[in-house]
Scaffold this motif. Sequence first.
Motif, short mmCIF file in Angstrom:
data_model
loop_
_atom_site.label_atom_id
_atom_site.label_comp_id
_atom_site.label_asym_id
_atom_site.label_seq_id
_atom_site.Cartn_x
_atom_site.Cartn_y
_atom_site.Cartn_z
N ASP A 6 -1.46 -9.08 -14.61
CA ASP A 6 -0.77 -9.79 -13.53
C ASP A 6 -0.59 -8.81 -12.38
N TYR A 7 -1.58 -8.75 -11.51
CA TYR A 7 -1.55 -7.78 -10.43
C TYR A 7 -0.45 -8.06 -9.41
N TYR A 8 -0.07 -9.31 -9.27
CA TYR A 8 1.04 -9.62 -8.37
C TYR A 8 2.34 -9.03 -8.91
N ALA A 9 2.55 -9.17 -10.21
CA ALA A 9 3.76 -8.63 -10.83
C ALA A 9 3.74 -7.10 -10.83
N ILE A 10 2.58 -6.51 -11.04
CA ILE A 10 2.46 -5.05 -11.05
C ILE A 10 2.88 -4.46 -9.71
N LEU A 11 2.51 -5.14 -8.62
CA LEU A 11 2.89 -4.67 -7.28
C LEU A 11 4.23 -5.23 -6.82
N GLY A 12 4.77 -6.19 -7.58
CA GLY A 12 6.05 -6.77 -7.20
C GLY A 12 5.97 -7.66 -5.97
N VAL A 13 4.86 -8.41 -5.85
CA VAL A 13 4.67 -9.33 -4.72
C VAL A 13 4.39 -10.73 -5.25
N SER A 14 4.41 -11.70 -4.35
CA SER A 14 4.10 -13.07 -4.73
C SER A 14 2.66 -13.41 -4.37
N GLN A 15 2.20 -14.53 -4.87
CA GLN A 15 0.84 -14.97 -4.55
C GLN A 15 0.67 -15.32 -3.07
N LYS A 16 1.77 -15.53 -2.38
CA LYS A 16 1.72 -15.88 -0.97
C LYS A 16 1.83 -14.66 -0.06
N SER A 17 1.93 -13.49 -0.64
CA SER A 17 2.12 -12.27 0.15
C SER A 17 0.90 -11.99 1.03
N SER A 18 1.17 -11.46 2.21
CA SER A 18 0.09 -11.10 3.13
C SER A 18 -0.55 -9.79 2.71
N THR A 19 -1.69 -9.47 3.30
CA THR A 19 -2.37 -8.21 3.00
C THR A 19 -1.49 -7.02 3.35
N GLU A 20 -0.77 -7.10 4.45
CA GLU A 20 0.11 -6.00 4.84
C GLU A 20 1.26 -5.84 3.86
N GLU A 21 1.80 -6.94 3.36
CA GLU A 21 2.87 -6.86 2.37
C GLU A 21 2.36 -6.23 1.08
N ILE A 22 1.13 -6.55 0.72
CA ILE A 22 0.52 -5.95 -0.48
C ILE A 22 0.31 -4.45 -0.26
N ARG A 23 -0.10 -4.08 0.93
CA ARG A 23 -0.29 -2.66 1.26
C ARG A 23 1.02 -1.90 1.15
N GLN A 24 2.08 -2.46 1.71
CA GLN A 24 3.38 -1.80 1.66
C GLN A 24 3.89 -1.69 0.22
N ALA A 25 3.66 -2.75 -0.57
CA ALA A 25 4.07 -2.73 -1.97
C ALA A 25 3.30 -1.66 -2.74
N TYR A 26 2.02 -1.52 -2.42
CA TYR A 26 1.21 -0.49 -3.09
C TYR A 26 1.76 0.90 -2.80
N LYS A 27 2.13 1.15 -1.55
CA LYS A 27 2.69 2.46 -1.20
C LYS A 27 3.88 2.80 -2.10
N LYS A 28 4.77 1.83 -2.24
CA LYS A 28 5.98 2.07 -3.02
C LYS A 28 5.66 2.28 -4.50
N GLU A 29 4.84 1.39 -5.06
CA GLU A 29 4.56 1.47 -6.49
C GLU A 29 3.72 2.69 -6.85
N SER A 30 2.81 3.08 -5.99
CA SER A 30 1.99 4.25 -6.30
C SER A 30 2.82 5.52 -6.25
N LEU A 31 3.80 5.58 -5.35
CA LEU A 31 4.68 6.74 -5.31
C LEU A 31 5.56 6.80 -6.56
N LYS A 32 5.99 5.64 -7.03
CA LYS A 32 6.83 5.61 -8.24
C LYS A 32 6.06 6.09 -9.47
N THR A 33 4.77 5.80 -9.51
CA THR A 33 4.00 6.04 -10.73
C THR A 33 3.04 7.23 -10.65
N HIS A 34 2.93 7.90 -9.51
CA HIS A 34 1.95 8.98 -9.37
C HIS A 34 2.23 10.08 -10.41
N PRO A 35 1.25 10.39 -11.26
CA PRO A 35 1.48 11.36 -12.34
C PRO A 35 1.76 12.78 -11.86
#
Length: 215
Positions: A6-35
Motif C-alpha cells: 500500500d504505497y499510499y499508506a507507506i507515504l501517508g497520503v491519499s489516492q487523491k493526493s497531488s504529485t507535489e503532495e506525494i513529493r513532500q510526503a516522500y521527503k518526510k518519510e525518507s528522512l524518518k527511515t534513512h538508515p
Amino acid sequence: MSSFPDYYAILGVSQKSSTEEIRQAYKKESLKTHPDRLTKATPAEKKQATEKFQAVADAYYVLSDPTRRREYDSLYVSQSRRSQDPNASSNFFSQFANMFASAAGAGAGEAGTPPPGQRPDAEGVFTDVFEELLRPEVERRVPWWTYLGAVSGAGIGFIIANIPGLLLGGVAGNRLGAIRDAKGKSVAAVFSQLGGNQKAEILRALAMKVLGSAL
C-alpha cells in the motif's frame, strides 16, 4: 504474493493526493527511515531500516510518475489485502515491475530509475529529491578558481589597456573561473563519500528543517 504494498499508506497520503503532495510526503518519510541516521544501530536494526527506506523509495518511484501511478492504481483497487510491510514491496517489484517498462520513456534520466523489472535505487531516488536540501550542507566548495580568474584577468587586462582593461579582464576572468568551479562534484557524489557520522549529522539537520524534529 501474500500481500500487496500500500504505497499510499507507506507515504501517508491519499489516492487523491497531488504529485507535489506525494513529493513532500516522500521527503518526510525518507528522512524518518534513512538508515544512515542510525550510527549506533545493530546490523539487524540497520537492515530493517534499509528495507523500510527502500519501500519508501519504491512508493515514491511508483506514485510520482503519472504513468506508473495509473498502472499501480489499476491493481490497487482490486487488492483486498494491502500492507505497509517492506517485504510486500520487494515481492511486488520482483513479480510486477515489468509492467512499468511502458513508463521508461517518461522516467529516462531520473536518478534511481532502474532497468525494467528491477527496483529503483533508494539512494538515487533520495539524492534526486533532496538535491535542493543537500547542496547547502555537503557542497561547500570555496570558489578558488573564480577568485584566481578575476585576479589573473584583471592583471592581464591592466597590462593591455590600463584601468579599462583591468575591469574587463577581471570580469572575464571571474566568469571563466566560475565555470571551472562549477565542475566540482555533484551533491550525490559528495554525500556518498562522507563518513557515517557526517551523513548522520546532515540528515539530522535536514530532519530539523523538514520535520521540525531530529527524531
